[in-house]
Design a protein around this motif. Structure first.
Motif, short mmCIF file in Angstrom:
data_model
loop_
_atom_site.label_atom_id
_atom_site.label_comp_id
_atom_site.label_asym_id
_atom_site.label_seq_id
_atom_site.Cartn_x
_atom_site.Cartn_y
_atom_site.Cartn_z
N ILE A 291 0.82 -1.21 0.00
CA ILE A 291 0.00 0.00 0.00
C ILE A 291 0.86 1.27 0.00
O ILE A 291 0.35 2.37 0.09
CB ILE A 291 -0.97 0.02 1.21
N GLY A 292 2.19 1.10 -0.07
CA GLY A 292 3.10 2.24 -0.16
C GLY A 292 3.22 3.04 1.12
O GLY A 292 3.47 4.25 1.07
N CYS A 293 3.11 2.41 2.26
CA CYS A 293 3.14 3.12 3.55
C CYS A 293 4.56 3.54 3.96
O CYS A 293 4.73 4.37 4.84
CB CYS A 293 2.52 2.27 4.65
N LYS A 294 5.58 2.91 3.38
CA LYS A 294 6.99 3.19 3.66
C LYS A 294 7.46 2.70 5.03
O LYS A 294 8.56 3.05 5.47
CB LYS A 294 7.35 4.67 3.48
N ASN A 295 6.64 1.93 5.73
CA ASN A 295 7.09 1.39 7.02
C ASN A 295 8.35 0.55 6.86
O ASN A 295 9.25 0.58 7.70
CB ASN A 295 5.99 0.54 7.66
N CYS A 296 8.42 -0.21 5.77
CA CYS A 296 9.57 -1.08 5.52
C CYS A 296 10.83 -0.24 5.34
O CYS A 296 11.90 -0.58 5.87
CB CYS A 296 9.34 -1.96 4.30
N GLN A 297 10.72 0.85 4.62
CA GLN A 297 11.87 1.72 4.39
C GLN A 297 12.36 2.32 5.71
O GLN A 297 13.55 2.39 5.96
CB GLN A 297 11.50 2.83 3.41
N ASP A 298 11.44 2.72 6.55
CA ASP A 298 11.80 3.28 7.85
C ASP A 298 12.40 2.24 8.78
O ASP A 298 13.24 2.56 9.62
CB ASP A 298 10.57 3.91 8.53
N ALA A 299 11.97 0.98 8.64
CA ALA A 299 12.43 -0.07 9.55
C ALA A 299 13.80 -0.62 9.22
O ALA A 299 14.49 -1.17 10.08
CB ALA A 299 11.42 -1.22 9.56
N CYS A 300 14.24 -0.48 7.98
CA CYS A 300 15.53 -1.06 7.58
C CYS A 300 16.68 -0.27 8.22
O CYS A 300 16.85 0.91 7.94
CB CYS A 300 15.67 -1.06 6.06
N PRO A 301 17.49 -0.93 9.07
CA PRO A 301 18.57 -0.21 9.74
C PRO A 301 19.70 0.21 8.79
O PRO A 301 20.51 1.07 9.13
CB PRO A 301 19.09 -1.22 10.77
N LEU A 302 19.74 -0.39 7.60
CA LEU A 302 20.81 -0.07 6.64
C LEU A 302 20.38 0.92 5.58
O LEU A 302 21.21 1.38 4.78
CB LEU A 302 21.27 -1.36 5.95
N GLY A 303 19.09 1.23 5.53
CA GLY A 303 18.60 2.11 4.46
C GLY A 303 18.62 1.40 3.11
O GLY A 303 18.77 2.03 2.07
N ALA A 304 18.46 0.09 3.13
CA ALA A 304 18.58 -0.71 1.91
C ALA A 304 17.26 -0.94 1.19
O ALA A 304 17.21 -1.68 0.22
CB ALA A 304 19.24 -2.05 2.24
N ILE A 305 16.20 -0.31 1.68
CA ILE A 305 14.93 -0.35 0.96
C ILE A 305 14.86 0.97 0.20
O ILE A 305 14.75 2.05 0.80
CB ILE A 305 13.71 -0.47 1.90
N PHE A 306 14.94 0.90 -1.12
CA PHE A 306 14.88 2.09 -1.96
C PHE A 306 13.43 2.30 -2.38
O PHE A 306 12.59 1.42 -2.18
CB PHE A 306 15.81 1.92 -3.17
N TRP A 307 13.15 3.47 -2.94
CA TRP A 307 11.76 3.78 -3.23
C TRP A 307 11.56 4.16 -4.69
O TRP A 307 12.29 4.99 -5.22
CB TRP A 307 11.27 4.93 -2.33
N ASP A 308 10.58 3.53 -5.30
CA ASP A 308 10.20 3.85 -6.68
C ASP A 308 9.13 4.94 -6.60
O ASP A 308 7.98 4.67 -6.26
CB ASP A 308 9.66 2.59 -7.37
N LYS A 309 9.55 6.16 -6.91
CA LYS A 309 8.62 7.30 -6.79
C LYS A 309 7.48 7.21 -7.79
O LYS A 309 6.38 7.69 -7.53
CB LYS A 309 9.39 8.60 -6.99
N GLU A 310 7.74 6.60 -8.91
CA GLU A 310 6.72 6.50 -9.95
C GLU A 310 5.56 5.60 -9.51
O GLU A 310 4.40 5.97 -9.66
CB GLU A 310 7.37 5.94 -11.22
#
Length: 172
Positions: free
Chosen positions: A98-117
């Motif tokens: 659903i694009g909530c970005k919780n996964c991106q915030d949770a990754c301690p390495l910042g290894a979840i990148f985001w597809d803005k499109e």
């Protein structure tokens, strides 16, 4: 528990390993290769990142999913779009996301990148394509044994140590 029984509980984990970060010259070939793997040009769809630590003299940091044994990104997904792969790392079901970005915030390495499109996460699929295009052999796809059961806690401690080093900017 006997040694033989414990051996049966070991599995193979596939992940990218930073062989020698000092060899990285910041060419971003790995990033271009990752994007090209999905038929995209440029760097926008890359699941690996290379950035300067603060000038050429200080070197670079490579940020990529380390295939955590107990990935925090999967734990925080409210719709179970991220699942743990048996061989290590995670798999994302973009139809559920659903694009909530919780996964991106949770990754301690910042290894979840985001597809803005698409407003969806991008994470390494552990194919090793990027490593094939690294002219300085900074990256390698490796298979490691992951222990479970009585030695699982020891593996978690090793993983935490690796994450601490990665957070310091040595590797990611």
């Amino acid at each position: 528990m006997t040694e033989q029984k414990e051996e049966k509980k070991r599995t193979k984990n596939v992940r990218l390993r930073i062989v020698d970060i000092d060899r990285c010259v910041g060419c971003q070939n790995c990033m271009f290769a990752c994007s090209r793997r999905t038929g995209n040009a440029g760097l926008e769809k890359s699941c690996i990142g290379v950035r300067s630590v603060g000038g050429m003299e200080r070197g670079f940091v490579v940020v990529v999913c380390r295939a955590c044994e107990d990935p925090p990104c999967a734990k925080v997904c409210p719709v179970d779009a991220i699942t743990v792969r048996e061989e290590g790392g995670v798999r994302i079901d973009l139809n559920k996301c659903i694009g909530c970005k919780n996964c991106q915030d949770a990754c301690p390495l910042g290894a979840i990148f985001w597809d803005k499109e698409s407003n969806k996460p991008l994470v390494c699929v552990y194919c090793g394509y990027c490593a094939q295009y690294c002219p300085h052999n900074v990256l390698a796809l490796e298979k490691t044994e992951v222990s479970t059961g009585s030695t699982k806690e020891a593996s978690k401690e090793e993983e935490k140590e690796e994450e601490k080093e990665a957070a310091k900017g040595v590797t990611a």
